[in-house]
Design a protein around this motif. Sequence first.
Motif, PDB file in Angstrom:
ATOM      1  N   MET A  35     -45.298  60.477  41.662  1.00  0.00           N
ATOM      2  CA  MET A  35     -44.404  59.553  40.954  1.00  0.00           C
ATOM      3  C   MET A  35     -43.743  60.041  39.672  1.00  0.00           C
ATOM      4  SD  MET A  35     -46.867  55.984  41.280  1.00  0.00           S
ATOM      5  CE  MET A  35     -45.810  55.171  39.944  1.00  0.00           C
ATOM      6  N   PHE A  36     -44.563  60.906  38.987  1.00  0.00           N
ATOM      7  CA  PHE A  36     -43.900  61.864  37.643  1.00  0.00           C
ATOM      8  C   PHE A  36     -42.731  62.364  38.124  1.00  0.00           C
ATOM      9  CE2 PHE A  36     -43.884  65.371  35.029  1.00  0.00           C
ATOM     10  CZ  PHE A  36     -43.655  64.774  33.617  1.00  0.00           C
ATOM     11  N   LEU A  37     -42.935  63.304  39.088  1.00  0.00           N
ATOM     12  CA  LEU A  37     -41.727  64.119  39.537  1.00  0.00           C
ATOM     13  C   LEU A  37     -40.713  63.148  39.889  1.00  0.00           C
ATOM     14  CD1 LEU A  37     -43.658  66.825  41.745  1.00  0.00           C
ATOM     15  CD2 LEU A  37     -42.595  66.934  39.397  1.00  0.00           C
ATOM     16  N   ALA A  38     -40.775  62.190  40.596  1.00  0.00           N
ATOM     17  CA  ALA A  38     -39.638  61.421  41.010  1.00  0.00           C
ATOM     18  C   ALA A  38     -39.064  60.807  39.912  1.00  0.00           C
ATOM     19  CB  ALA A  38     -40.304  60.434  42.110  1.00  0.00           C
ATOM     20  N   LEU A  45     -33.344  66.572  35.572  1.00  0.00           N
ATOM     21  CA  LEU A  45     -32.579  67.699  36.403  1.00  0.00           C
ATOM     22  C   LEU A  45     -31.435  67.217  36.742  1.00  0.00           C
ATOM     23  CD1 LEU A  45     -35.454  69.486  38.588  1.00  0.00           C
ATOM     24  CD2 LEU A  45     -34.351  70.157  36.151  1.00  0.00           C
ATOM     25  N   VAL A  46     -31.224  65.893  37.512  1.00  0.00           N
ATOM     26  CA  VAL A  46     -29.891  65.587  37.717  1.00  0.00           C
ATOM     27  C   VAL A  46     -28.936  65.211  36.164  1.00  0.00           C
ATOM     28  CG1 VAL A  46     -28.759  63.433  38.438  1.00  0.00           C
ATOM     29  CG2 VAL A  46     -30.709  64.363  39.632  1.00  0.00           C
ATOM     30  N   PHE A  47     -29.559  64.975  35.345  1.00  0.00           N
ATOM     31  CA  PHE A  47     -28.734  64.821  33.961  1.00  0.00           C
ATOM     32  C   PHE A  47     -28.381  66.107  33.439  1.00  0.00           C
ATOM     33  CE2 PHE A  47     -29.084  64.851  29.223  1.00  0.00           C
ATOM     34  CZ  PHE A  47     -28.027  63.815  29.169  1.00  0.00           C
ATOM     35  N   LEU A  48     -29.184  66.907  33.641  1.00  0.00           N
ATOM     36  CA  LEU A  48     -28.820  68.449  33.173  1.00  0.00           C
ATOM     37  C   LEU A  48     -27.732  69.213  34.144  1.00  0.00           C
ATOM     38  CD1 LEU A  48     -32.210  70.303  32.345  1.00  0.00           C
ATOM     39  CD2 LEU A  48     -30.537  69.451  30.757  1.00  0.00           C
TER      40      LEU A  48
END
Length: 50
Positions: A35-38, A45-48
């Motif tokens: 859950m933390f990863l998701a 990472l998507v934002f970066l």
Amino acid sequence: MTETDDEGGLGGFDHDAWRTLAGAGVGYGVVLLAMFLALFVVPFLVFLAL
């Protein structure tokens, strides 16, 4: 005293209930990690990448 009392160490934890507790704890930790990863790492990472 029983035989497990004389052994010392982790001999007293050799019971199905303790293994069930340990398995539930490990499973709970895996779910929390997923859950933390998701919820935090993947969006970051998507934002970066943008």
